[in-house]
Design a protein around this motif. Structure first.
Motif, PDB file in Angstrom:
ATOM      1  N   TYR A  11       0.797  -1.225   0.000  1.00 30.08           N
ATOM      2  CA  TYR A  11       0.000   0.000   0.000  1.00 30.08           C
ATOM      3  C   TYR A  11       0.835   1.284   0.000  1.00 30.08           C
ATOM      4  O   TYR A  11       0.263   2.378  -0.063  1.00 30.08           O
ATOM      5  N   ASN A  12       2.150   1.169   0.057  1.00 32.81           N
ATOM      6  CA  ASN A  12       2.985   2.374   0.043  1.00 32.81           C
ATOM      7  C   ASN A  12       3.233   2.782  -1.407  1.00 32.81           C
ATOM      8  O   ASN A  12       4.274   2.500  -1.997  1.00 32.81           O
ATOM      9  N   ASN A  13       2.256   3.485  -1.983  1.00 29.41           N
ATOM     10  CA  ASN A  13       2.318   3.818  -3.410  1.00 29.41           C
ATOM     11  C   ASN A  13       3.464   4.760  -3.742  1.00 29.41           C
ATOM     12  O   ASN A  13       4.065   4.671  -4.811  1.00 29.41           O
ATOM     13  N   ARG A  14       3.772   5.677  -2.837  1.00 29.12           N
ATOM     14  CA  ARG A  14       4.837   6.639  -3.142  1.00 29.12           C
ATOM     15  C   ARG A  14       6.191   5.940  -3.221  1.00 29.12           C
ATOM     16  O   ARG A  14       7.035   6.316  -4.029  1.00 29.12           O
ATOM     17  N   ALA A  15       6.387   4.919  -2.392  1.00 28.81           N
ATOM     18  CA  ALA A  15       7.639   4.162  -2.467  1.00 28.81           C
ATOM     19  C   ALA A  15       7.690   3.304  -3.731  1.00 28.81           C
ATOM     20  O   ALA A  15       8.748   3.134  -4.338  1.00 28.81           O
ATOM     21  N   ARG A  16       6.536   2.788  -4.145  1.00 22.96           N
ATOM     22  CA  ARG A  16       6.488   1.911  -5.318  1.00 22.96           C
ATOM     23  C   ARG A  16       6.661   2.692  -6.621  1.00 22.96           C
ATOM     24  O   ARG A  16       7.090   2.127  -7.632  1.00 22.96           O
ATOM     25  N   VAL A  17       6.253   3.968  -6.592  1.00 24.56           N
ATOM     26  CA  VAL A  17       6.344   4.803  -7.807  1.00 24.56           C
ATOM     27  C   VAL A  17       7.216   6.015  -7.455  1.00 24.56           C
ATOM     28  O   VAL A  17       6.718   7.084  -7.109  1.00 24.56           O
ATOM     29  N   PRO A  18       8.551   5.872  -7.522  1.00 25.02           N
ATOM     30  CA  PRO A  18       9.439   6.942  -7.056  1.00 25.02           C
ATOM     31  C   PRO A  18       9.308   8.246  -7.840  1.00 25.02           C
ATOM     32  O   PRO A  18       9.672   9.309  -7.334  1.00 25.02           O
ATOM     33  N   GLU A  19       8.761   8.170  -9.051  1.00 26.15           N
ATOM     34  CA  GLU A  19       8.579   9.406  -9.832  1.00 26.15           C
ATOM     35  C   GLU A  19       7.295  10.143  -9.466  1.00 26.15           C
ATOM     36  O   GLU A  19       6.906  11.111 -10.129  1.00 26.15           O
ATOM     37  N   ASN A  20       6.647   9.734  -8.362  1.00 27.57           N
ATOM     38  CA  ASN A  20       5.369  10.361  -7.994  1.00 27.57           C
ATOM     39  C   ASN A  20       5.469  11.870  -7.773  1.00 27.57           C
ATOM     40  O   ASN A  20       4.507  12.584  -8.101  1.00 27.57           O
ATOM     41  N   PRO A  21       6.558  12.433  -7.249  1.00 24.82           N
ATOM     42  CA  PRO A  21       6.588  13.898  -7.087  1.00 24.82           C
ATOM     43  C   PRO A  21       6.459  14.629  -8.424  1.00 24.82           C
ATOM     44  O   PRO A  21       5.762  15.653  -8.513  1.00 24.82           O
ATOM     45  N   GLU A  22       7.104  14.104  -9.460  1.00 28.03           N
ATOM     46  CA  GLU A  22       7.006  14.735 -10.776  1.00 28.03           C
ATOM     47  C   GLU A  22       5.587  14.611 -11.327  1.00 28.03           C
ATOM     48  O   GLU A  22       5.057  15.554 -11.934  1.00 28.03           O
ATOM     49  N   ILE A  23       4.970  13.449 -11.120  1.00 25.87           N
ATOM     50  CA  ILE A  23       3.598  13.256 -11.611  1.00 25.87           C
ATOM     51  C   ILE A  23       2.653  14.230 -10.924  1.00 25.87           C
ATOM     52  O   ILE A  23       1.830  14.896 -11.571  1.00 25.87           O
ATOM     53  N   MET A  24       2.780  14.363  -9.598  1.00 24.97           N
ATOM     54  CA  MET A  24       1.862  15.249  -8.873  1.00 24.97           C
ATOM     55  C   MET A  24       2.154  16.722  -9.149  1.00 24.97           C
ATOM     56  O   MET A  24       1.242  17.541  -9.154  1.00 24.97           O
ATOM     57  N   ALA A  25       3.411  17.052  -9.429  1.00 24.83           N
ATOM     58  CA  ALA A  25       3.720  18.425  -9.852  1.00 24.83           C
ATOM     59  C   ALA A  25       3.048  18.721 -11.184  1.00 24.83           C
ATOM     60  O   ALA A  25       2.564  19.841 -11.424  1.00 24.83           O
ATOM     61  N   GLY A  26       2.990  17.710 -12.046  1.00 28.46           N
ATOM     62  CA  GLY A  26       2.280  17.861 -13.312  1.00 28.46           C
ATOM     63  C   GLY A  26       0.794  18.074 -13.104  1.00 28.46           C
ATOM     64  O   GLY A  26       0.166  18.882 -13.815  1.00 28.46           O
ATOM     65  N   TRP A  27       0.218  17.349 -12.127  1.00 29.15           N
ATOM     66  CA  TRP A  27      -1.197  17.579 -11.799  1.00 29.15           C
ATOM     67  C   TRP A  27      -1.422  19.041 -11.432  1.00 29.15           C
ATOM     68  O   TRP A  27      -2.372  19.673 -11.898  1.00 29.15           O
ATOM     69  N   ALA A  28      -0.555  19.572 -10.568  1.00 23.99           N
ATOM     70  CA  ALA A  28      -0.726  20.948 -10.090  1.00 23.99           C
ATOM     71  C   ALA A  28      -0.657  21.936 -11.252  1.00 23.99           C
ATOM     72  O   ALA A  28      -1.469  22.879 -11.331  1.00 23.99           O
ATOM     73  N   ARG A  29       0.302  21.743 -12.160  1.00 27.06           N
ATOM     74  CA  ARG A  29       0.425  22.638 -13.315  1.00 27.06           C
ATOM     75  C   ARG A  29      -0.797  22.545 -14.219  1.00 27.06           C
ATOM     76  O   ARG A  29      -1.369  23.568 -14.621  1.00 27.06           O
ATOM     77  N   ASP A  30      -1.187  21.313 -14.550  1.00 24.20           N
ATOM     78  CA  ASP A  30      -2.311  21.123 -15.463  1.00 24.20           C
ATOM     79  C   ASP A  30      -3.616  21.621 -14.841  1.00 24.20           C
ATOM     80  O   ASP A  30      -4.466  22.194 -15.526  1.00 24.20           O
ATOM     81  N   ALA A  31      -3.772  21.382 -13.533  1.00 29.00           N
ATOM     82  CA  ALA A  31      -4.989  21.822 -12.844  1.00 29.00           C
ATOM     83  C   ALA A  31      -5.079  23.341 -12.829  1.00 29.00           C
ATOM     84  O   ALA A  31      -6.148  23.914 -13.085  1.00 29.00           O
ATOM     85  N   ALA A  32      -3.969  24.018 -12.536  1.00 33.86           N
ATOM     86  CA  ALA A  32      -3.971  25.480 -12.494  1.00 33.86           C
ATOM     87  C   ALA A  32      -4.287  26.061 -13.864  1.00 33.86           C
ATOM     88  O   ALA A  32      -5.054  27.031 -13.990  1.00 33.86           O
ATOM     89  N   ALA A  33      -3.723  25.454 -14.911  1.00 34.29           N
ATOM     90  CA  ALA A  33      -3.989  25.939 -16.268  1.00 34.29           C
ATOM     91  C   ALA A  33      -5.456  25.753 -16.634  1.00 34.29           C
ATOM     92  O   ALA A  33      -6.068  26.642 -17.247  1.00 34.29           O
ATOM     93  N   TYR A  34      -6.025  24.619 -16.255  1.00 40.45           N
ATOM     94  CA  TYR A  34      -7.435  24.366 -16.593  1.00 40.45           C
ATOM     95  C   TYR A  34      -8.356  25.316 -15.833  1.00 40.45           C
ATOM     96  O   TYR A  34      -9.330  25.834 -16.389  1.00 40.45           O
ATOM     97  N   ARG A  35      -8.046  25.554 -14.569  1.00 40.30           N
ATOM     98  CA  ARG A  35      -8.866  26.474 -13.774  1.00 40.30           C
ATOM     99  C   ARG A  35      -8.818  27.894 -14.348  1.00 40.30           C
ATOM    100  O   ARG A  35      -9.806  28.627 -14.300  1.00 40.30           O
ATOM    101  N   GLU A  36      -7.653  28.270 -14.876  1.00 37.38           N
ATOM    102  CA  GLU A  36      -7.532  29.610 -15.455  1.00 37.38           C
ATOM    103  C   GLU A  36      -8.386  29.731 -16.713  1.00 37.38           C
ATOM    104  O   GLU A  36      -9.029  30.760 -16.940  1.00 37.38           O
ATOM    105  N   GLN A  37      -8.405  28.677 -17.507  1.00 41.98           N
ATOM    106  CA  GLN A  37      -9.177  28.688 -18.746  1.00 41.98           C
ATOM    107  C   GLN A  37     -10.667  28.450 -18.499  1.00 41.98           C
ATOM    108  O   GLN A  37     -11.516  28.934 -19.259  1.00 41.98           O
TER     109      GLN A  37
END
Length: 272
Positions: A11-37
């Motif tokens: 159940y430790n998903n962050r340990a299993r997917v070490p690139e998770n910080p980059e993925i979630m940073a992408g969520w934040a960028r994409d979410a902010a852009a969508y909210r602006e539009q």
């Protein structure tokens, strides 16, 4: 005897997917852009700072698709998922994304209660609801389908929630009790079972889709298959699916694609 399952590893998903910080940073960028539009309409459902729903309007008065974010009931908020409204919005379907208080400030049971309050507030719009969610949000979506809405509020229609569509959902919280995830949840065997929809009465109407990312751990497959089997045996329409090539964090990405099978299925559930 079967091998003992290491729930901490499973159940430790962050340990299993070490690139998770980059993925979630992408969520934040994409979410902010969508909210602006596409600035959402903000709907309050309670007094707290996180008691808010972002509504991304559609072009019709048909069912609204609700998306509930994950984060093991202790991280993130709805705004980080704003871009996931894009796929359905492109087809004129409204998407509502609620936020909620997080553990340990509240209990998992308290979060279930908050999502019921949010659902009751959305009911004021007069449109049926398709509940979807990722990870802990999948748990909450299933809880909303299984809620007796007339008992919760006699003014609400019995079939307020017409379907649940869960991605990497958690339906049996008992395995989490002995893991580090539980440091914030404060569950014991009894309270974990009480908030696990797997052990609730199956819904009397609607349907459940339970999807898992192809590269997710065995426990996530077990969770969704067990849930589909249990509610299916009770007479509910259920289906199990796999998101090809996806891990726990990328499994939600197809929601942003208007042409993905995931969006096509949610369109179908919304009667479009």
């Amino acid at each position: 005897m079967g091998a003992t399952v290491d729930y901490e590893v499973e159940y430790n998903n962050r340990a299993r997917v070490p690139e998770n910080p980059e993925i979630m940073a992408g969520w934040a960028r994409d979410a902010a852009a969508y909210r602006e539009q596409h600035p959402p309409r903000l709907i309050r459902y309670g007094p707290g700072g996180r008691h808010v729903i972002d509504l991304f309007p559609g072009g019709s008065d048909g069912p609204i698709v609700v998306f509930i974010h994950g984060g093991y009931w202790q991280a993130l908020d709805g705004s980080s998922s704003s871009h996931l409204a894009a796929g359905l919005n492109a087809h004129g379907i409204a998407v509502a994304i609620p936020s909620y208080d997080l553990c340990p400030n509240v209990s998992v049971e308290g979060i279930v209660g908050e999502m019921r309050q949010a659902t009751r507030e959305l009911a004021r719009l007069g449109q049926p609801l398709v509940m979807s969610g990722h990870s802990a949000g999948g748990h909450l979506a299933a809880c909303m389908l299984a809620t007796d809405w007339r008992k919760f509020d006699p003014s609400l229609p019995e079939n307020l929630v017409i379907a649940a569509y869960t991605i990497s959902g958690l339906f049996d919280l008992v395995p989490l009790v002995e893991t580090s995830i539980n440091k914030a949840l404060h569950l014991d065997q009894a309270t974990a079972r009480a908030v696990s929809p797997l052990f609730w009465n199956a819904p009397s109407h609607g349907s459940l889709d339970a999807l898992v990312g192809e590269s997710e751990p065995a426990e996530y497959f077990r969770q969704s298959r067990t849930m589909v089997d249990a509610w299916g045996a009770a007479g509910l329409a259920t289906r199990f699916g796999v998101v090809a090539g996806a891990n726990h964090f990328t499994a939600v990405a197809p929601l942003a694609d208007p042409f993905s099978p995931m969006v096509a299925r949610l369109k179908q559930l919304a009667g479009r």
